[in-house]
Scaffold this active site. Structure first.
Site, mmCIF file in Angstrom:
data_model
loop_
_atom_site.group_PDB
_atom_site.id
_atom_site.type_symbol
_atom_site.label_atom_id
_atom_site.label_comp_id
_atom_site.label_asym_id
_atom_site.label_seq_id
_atom_site.Cartn_x
_atom_site.Cartn_y
_atom_site.Cartn_z
ATOM 1 N N GLY A 159 -69.993 10.208 -46.415
ATOM 2 C CA GLY A 159 -69.742 9.691 -45.069
ATOM 3 C C GLY A 159 -70.890 8.890 -44.478
ATOM 4 C CB ALA A 178 -58.263 8.576 -44.184
ATOM 5 C CB VAL A 197 -73.563 3.615 -49.402
ATOM 6 C CG1 VAL A 197 -74.622 4.592 -48.903
ATOM 7 C CG2 VAL A 197 -74.138 2.732 -50.512
ATOM 8 C CE LYS A 240 -70.164 7.585 -41.050
ATOM 9 N NZ LYS A 240 -69.019 6.889 -41.637
ATOM 10 C CD GLU A 260 -69.990 -4.278 -44.698
ATOM 11 O OE1 GLU A 260 -71.139 -4.013 -44.343
ATOM 12 O OE2 GLU A 260 -69.299 -3.529 -45.409
ATOM 13 C CG ASP A 294 -69.877 4.850 -44.746
ATOM 14 O OD1 ASP A 294 -70.277 4.980 -43.573
ATOM 15 O OD2 ASP A 294 -68.689 4.766 -45.056
#
Lengths: 347, 347
Positions: free
Chosen positions: B233, B147, B301, B239, B64, B235
């Site tokens: 999460g 992470a 997001v 999901k 992206e 995002d």
């Protein structure tokens, strides 16, 4: 700190290294190979994800992102166009680009593209000229003797066998610059005092003028039967180079119609004005030149696939050579979930 | 070859230099300053040119481009998301970005953004938590210990005064990693055996799980009155992390609604589900938390303006230091019309 891993590294071609690479390959060979790379990609046109440019406008100009991708590679170019820059000693157009692996999303190559854009624009004109000009074309008129012009000329010499070039620019100093720059190329160069003078006897006419407005550097009466025209300078909204009558009389060939409609000579024509997509000529799906007396017009505005081809070509040519530097561009922790640990251990 | 001119050079922050810069500033200070930079830009939200992300999809993931601009600066981020990369020892997400001058189109800063994205995502959560959580919030549940997690925790410690952290991940090794990484932070850390266990007594719940599917790491019965949730999460399309009932019971706050609609928890709600734009809370144009027992949900997001803020902050912090290298990125001929002459003289 431990040195970054190999996975963290992305090859980078600087401006200096792009120049070294071009000299290593030789400019005519570079342009001929690049013309073939662009042609190869145009022949598989439907394989590409084609997105319109993504612009950010300001009073002084525009910054654009030009992405495209096929199944295996992704490429984009960042390019700006700020006509007022030149008065401040800056480039009107600067550019860089990136090639990436579609399967992993990892960058494969970061490259300067200010120089590479001039090269791919010349290669694209050579591709169009090889497909559309009369095979016996030997004389070219180059109208607009700015930064693009020498590359346009060398590409047509290398790819199409042009031997004679007739030059014109509203600024005689620009023409003198081209005469000096190309004196050792073996081309017969003639400085002309008007566009009308320059097109006399020309089989191919390339226009690459820079003003951001509607111009008429070519009028209908100047263009004789059988000529091929590359109109390169009309490349943004509100900027055209040719009189409407010559556009109407010629058969028009375009890159990506959605973009040509708003950026090319096609701007001045009605919505139903006929055109042919150049890629279809290259694949044999559409006719190119069908008669020696036909006037063909390549309404070039520049498209993302040409930048993709250029990045792909440079990637192939420069990988593993010392024309690339490795940039520490991608964080590569031992454990991908432990970005924080990588940071902590770097203390 | 003469060395490139100063105009040809663009400052570059490598991964190694980003880590050095973070350690030089100190991670908590860096995150607090970055939170303020993002907040400052959210407060002038209408000043930005907001473009949807420009995606290129492949079976393995997505690449992206995320551009945005105000009147004076332009920024974009390149970011990929390839969930299968981890199995091959590659990062799921890598990123880099560029800041440029709108007036000239010239790049001002090229920077790694794999690390910087984790930092700005944590700063954005801290901004939302500072605006929406109860002022007396001291205990945080961190669900998903990958992470992102340590950065999320340190940002909430630095900006919101969090003192106690309850950790849960489906993989106990991930929780152990966080416990080890944060052992010297002064935080009271508790490893929990379930999400239900982790949220006990938590004033703030941050979810940052990674699976690309609809999950329900939080169900309605787990969330008590007065809690603030950062759902980080969920995002991308398809999901989400939260059970629909808890999303329905909470008051939702979003970044850019057009993007949250297709990427956030908002995906699972009807089109008329109410939400508040976070920037309006920060400017005082819309209420944030109005009652101590209210459940507030930041459906984060990630948006281009956060990357812009991060690039702007790094540009301010790193310019003129030895944390930047100069890349020969822009062709700068003596005469802007004489690109060919520059190339010829480099031979």
């Amino acid at each position: 700190m431990t040195p970054p891993s190999k996975l963290a590294m992305v090859p980078f071609v600087s401006v200096a290294n792009m120049m070294r690479l071009v000299h290593h390959v030789g400019l005519p060979v570079f342009l001929a190979e690049l013309t073939q790379a662009v042609t190869d990609d145009f022949k598989r046109w439907p394989a590409f994800d084609k997105t319109p440019r993504v612009p950010a406008h300001s009073p002084g100009g525009v910054i654009e992102l030009m992405p495209t991708a096929d199944d295996t590679l992704y490429g984009f170019k960042y390019v700006n166009g700020h006509p007022k820059n030149m008065a401040e000693g800056l480039q009107t157009v600067t550019a860089f680009g990136l090639l990436a692996d579609m399967a992993s999303g990892y960058p494969l190559l970061l490259s300067e593209m200010t120089l590479l854009t001039a090269l791919r624009t010349a290669a694209t004109s050579a591709m169009a000229t090889r497909a559309l000009a009369r095979p016996d074309a030997r004389t070219m008129a180059m109208i607009g003797n700015g930064a693009q012009s020498e590359f346009q000329i060398i590409a047509l010499q290398a790819v199409c066998g042009i031997t004679d070039v007739r030059l014109f620019d509203v600024d005689p100093a620009a023409t003198a610059k081209v005469m000096a720059n190309l004196r050792d190329t073996g081309l017969n160069l003639t400085a002309c005092t008007s566009a009308q003078d320059a097109v006399l006897g020309a089989d191919v006419i390339t226009t690459a003028t820079a003003d951001k407005r509607n111009q008429q550097v070519l009028t209908d009466n100047m263009v004789g039967a059988g000529v091929h025209i590359n109109a390169i300078g009309g490349d943004c909204p509100g900027k055209t180079e040719l009189h409407r009558d010559i556009v109407a009389r010629a058969d028009m060939f375009v890159e990506f119609p959605d973009q040509t409609r708003i950026e090319g000579e096609l701007q001045q024509m009605p919505l139903d004005h006929p055109y042919t997509e150049l890629w279809q000529v290259l694949t044999g799906q559409a006719p190119g030149r069908s008669r020696p007396d036909q006037i063909t017009l390549f309404d070039g505005v520049g498209f993302a696939i040409e930048d993709f081809s250029a990045l792909r070509y440079v990637y192939d040519r420069a990988s593993g050579t010392d024309y690339v530097e490795n940039l520490d561009f991608i964080a590569d922790p031992d454990d991908p979930r432990d970005l924080f640990g990588m940071l902590a251990r770097a203390a």
